[in-house]
Design a protein around this motif. Structure first.
Motif, short mmCIF file in Angstrom:
data_model
loop_
_atom_site.label_atom_id
_atom_site.label_comp_id
_atom_site.label_asym_id
_atom_site.label_seq_id
_atom_site.Cartn_x
_atom_site.Cartn_y
_atom_site.Cartn_z
N GLY A 1 -4.83 -61.51 15.72
CA GLY A 1 -3.87 -62.29 14.96
C GLY A 1 -2.43 -62.02 15.29
N GLY A 2 -2.11 -61.80 16.55
CA GLY A 2 -0.74 -61.54 16.93
C GLY A 2 -0.30 -60.10 16.79
N VAL A 3 -1.19 -59.23 16.33
CA VAL A 3 -0.88 -57.81 16.16
C VAL A 3 -1.73 -57.02 17.14
N THR A 4 -1.10 -56.12 17.89
CA THR A 4 -1.83 -55.25 18.81
C THR A 4 -1.96 -53.87 18.20
N MET A 5 -3.21 -53.44 18.04
CA MET A 5 -3.50 -52.10 17.54
C MET A 5 -4.10 -51.28 18.67
N HIS A 6 -3.73 -50.01 18.72
CA HIS A 6 -4.27 -49.13 19.75
C HIS A 6 -5.42 -48.32 19.18
N LEU A 7 -6.56 -48.39 19.85
CA LEU A 7 -7.76 -47.70 19.39
C LEU A 7 -8.01 -46.47 20.25
N ARG A 8 -8.03 -45.31 19.63
CA ARG A 8 -8.38 -44.08 20.33
C ARG A 8 -9.86 -43.78 20.12
N PRO A 9 -10.43 -42.89 20.94
CA PRO A 9 -11.87 -42.69 20.93
C PRO A 9 -12.48 -42.35 19.57
N GLN A 10 -11.82 -41.57 18.75
CA GLN A 10 -12.43 -41.14 17.49
C GLN A 10 -11.82 -41.86 16.29
N SER A 11 -11.40 -43.09 16.48
CA SER A 11 -10.78 -43.86 15.41
C SER A 11 -11.70 -44.99 14.96
N PHE A 12 -11.65 -45.30 13.66
CA PHE A 12 -12.46 -46.39 13.11
C PHE A 12 -11.79 -47.73 13.38
N PHE A 13 -12.63 -48.73 13.66
CA PHE A 13 -12.16 -50.10 13.77
C PHE A 13 -13.25 -51.02 13.26
N VAL B 1 -6.57 -47.33 11.93
CA VAL B 1 -5.53 -47.47 12.95
C VAL B 1 -4.40 -48.38 12.48
N GLY B 2 -4.39 -48.68 11.18
CA GLY B 2 -3.24 -49.40 10.61
C GLY B 2 -3.40 -50.89 10.47
N GLY B 3 -4.63 -51.38 10.41
CA GLY B 3 -4.86 -52.83 10.40
C GLY B 3 -4.12 -53.58 9.31
N PHE B 4 -4.31 -53.18 8.06
CA PHE B 4 -3.64 -53.90 6.96
C PHE B 4 -2.13 -53.67 7.00
N ALA B 5 -1.71 -52.44 7.23
CA ALA B 5 -0.28 -52.12 7.24
C ALA B 5 0.47 -52.91 8.31
N LEU B 6 -0.07 -52.93 9.51
CA LEU B 6 0.61 -53.61 10.60
C LEU B 6 0.64 -55.11 10.40
N HIS B 7 -0.42 -55.68 9.84
CA HIS B 7 -0.44 -57.12 9.61
C HIS B 7 0.46 -57.54 8.45
N ALA B 8 0.64 -56.64 7.46
CA ALA B 8 1.44 -56.99 6.28
C ALA B 8 2.89 -56.58 6.41
N ALA B 9 3.26 -55.92 7.51
CA ALA B 9 4.65 -55.48 7.69
C ALA B 9 5.59 -56.67 7.77
#
Length: 385
Positions: free
Chosen positions: A207-219, A252-260
């Motif tokens: 949705g226009g937001v790029t999140m970075h996923l590291r190996p031990q992070s939930f998505f 990894v900040g999904g809601f925070a980054l989308h609602a910023a």
């Protein structure tokens, strides 16, 4: 959806396989409505408000799961990539139909790589061998993160030696790692991660937001539905227009980054330091000056908060156990005016809402994050009074 593995009885993980998809979604919606009936009735009794139930969000019936957690069994010459049966023997599911197309293409290649690199599968019964799992995640643009879960560093030299062969056969694998899990216990990964590629994160563009996923992070495991989940939550947040918000259990900040939004102070809290590293990187690259992230326990963060630092709105996206009594009681007694609660377990969602009687359920929506299974995601908007 039709599945040969299910039909042959070799895998029954997708418990609703063969049930018409429309019926699956309807049953999940009806079950969630029933579990939240008390909260709906409370809103009606308080001020005559009828809860707005938005139409359920559907998913593609197949090829939706962007992460595969595959047990490696069998032998070096004939490895299996899938699950273990009741006798702890490997069952091969390398053509699993709920996985995304990129993962479906990757699993046979990875099985061949295990043979070529002579990575010894772990034998659970004998407690010997090295390679326990192969974990594969596909991004929306088709890139992959591949993680080999090993018992020890013993086969790391083989992985490093054959990494070029793997990258040539699977060029979309941008991130390749070795995770070390020396213990014999029922978990998927250990604490130590060794990144074998230059790139350490997998960009997930939603949705226009790029999140970075590291190996031990939930998505979220369903990219299509996750995109709609973040869009729905952001729309509700913009509607009440808080000047400040917390995103608890932020991953990894999904809601925070989308609602910023400019001028909106956003704080994301998550126990995983790797996830917080990812979230900070995403916020920094997006130029979001009003967004901060910290590694902390959600409940402890709330209980330590000064009264003058309490936000107008809180987003919670907890694991299946819910937010629990301590955090629910804190929200109830705090100055928080709005809550967006995203839940993968409507049973614990209902229990948590019972502990927050000052809040009224205003909007709710079921999202079918997990087709062919009984699991679901439900997102709700709560307003005080």
């Amino acid at each position: 959806m039709q599945c040969d593995y299910f039909d042959r009885g070799v895998c029954r993980s997708c418990t609703l396989m063969g049930q018409p998809y429309a019926d699956q979604v309807l049953d999940k919606e009806l079950r969630t409505r029933e579990l939240l009936r008390a909260a709906s009735d409370a809103a009606l009794d308080a001020d005559g408000t009828v809860v707005e139930w938005l139409p359920a969000v559907r998913s593609p019936e197949s090829a939706y799961r962007n992460k595969a957690k595959m047990v490696v069994g069998g032998t070096v010459q004939r490895p299996t990539v899938g699950i273990l049966d009741h006798r702890q023997r490997g069952v091969d599911l390398r053509h699993c139909g709920i996985c995304t197309p990129g993962i479906q293409r990757a699993l046979p290649v990875l099985a061949e790589f295990i043979v070529d690199a002579r990575l010894v599968p772990y034998d659970v019964t004998a407690r010997r061998g090295e390679l326990k799992y192969v974990l594969v995640t596909e991004s929306p643009d088709g890139s992959l993160m591949v993680r080999f879960v090993l018992r020890s560093e013993g086969q790391l030299p083989r992985l490093r030696e054959h990494l070029g062969v793997l990258r040539a056969a699977l060029p979309e694998a941008l991130v390749v790692t070795a995770n070390l899990l020396p213990e014999h216990k029922a978990v998927t990964e250990g604490e130590r991660e060794i990144v074998l590629t230059e790139q350490e994160t997998l960009p997930m563009r939603l949705g226009g937001v790029t999140m970075h996923l590291r190996p031990q992070s939930f998505f979220q495991t369903n990219t299509s539905v996750a995109t709609q989940l973040y869009a729905q939550a952001s729309a509700w947040i913009d509607e009440v227009s808080p000047a400040s918000m917390w995103d608890l259990y932020c991953g990894v900040g999904g809601f925070a980054l989308h609602a910023a939004r400019p001028g909106r102070a956003v704080t994301g809290i998550e126990t995983s330091r790797e996830a917080i590293r990812s979230a900070k990187q995403s916020a920094r690259e997006a130029g979001l000056a009003d967004v901060r992230f910290a590694a902390d326990d959600a409940t402890e963060h709330a209980l330590r908060a000064r009264p003058d630092s309490v936000p107008e709105l809180v987003v919670v996206n907890p694991p299946r156990r819910g937010i629990g009594p301590a955090l629910a009681d804190w929200i109830e007694g705090s100055g928080v005016q709005h809550v967006v609660y995203s839940s993968c377990n409507p049973v614990t969602l209902a229990k948590d809402l019972e502990r927050m009687p000052s809040f009224r359920l205003r909007r709710a929506r079921v999202l079918d994050m997990f087709p062919q299974t009984g699991h679901l995601e439900a997102v709700t908007l709560l307003t005080r009074g």
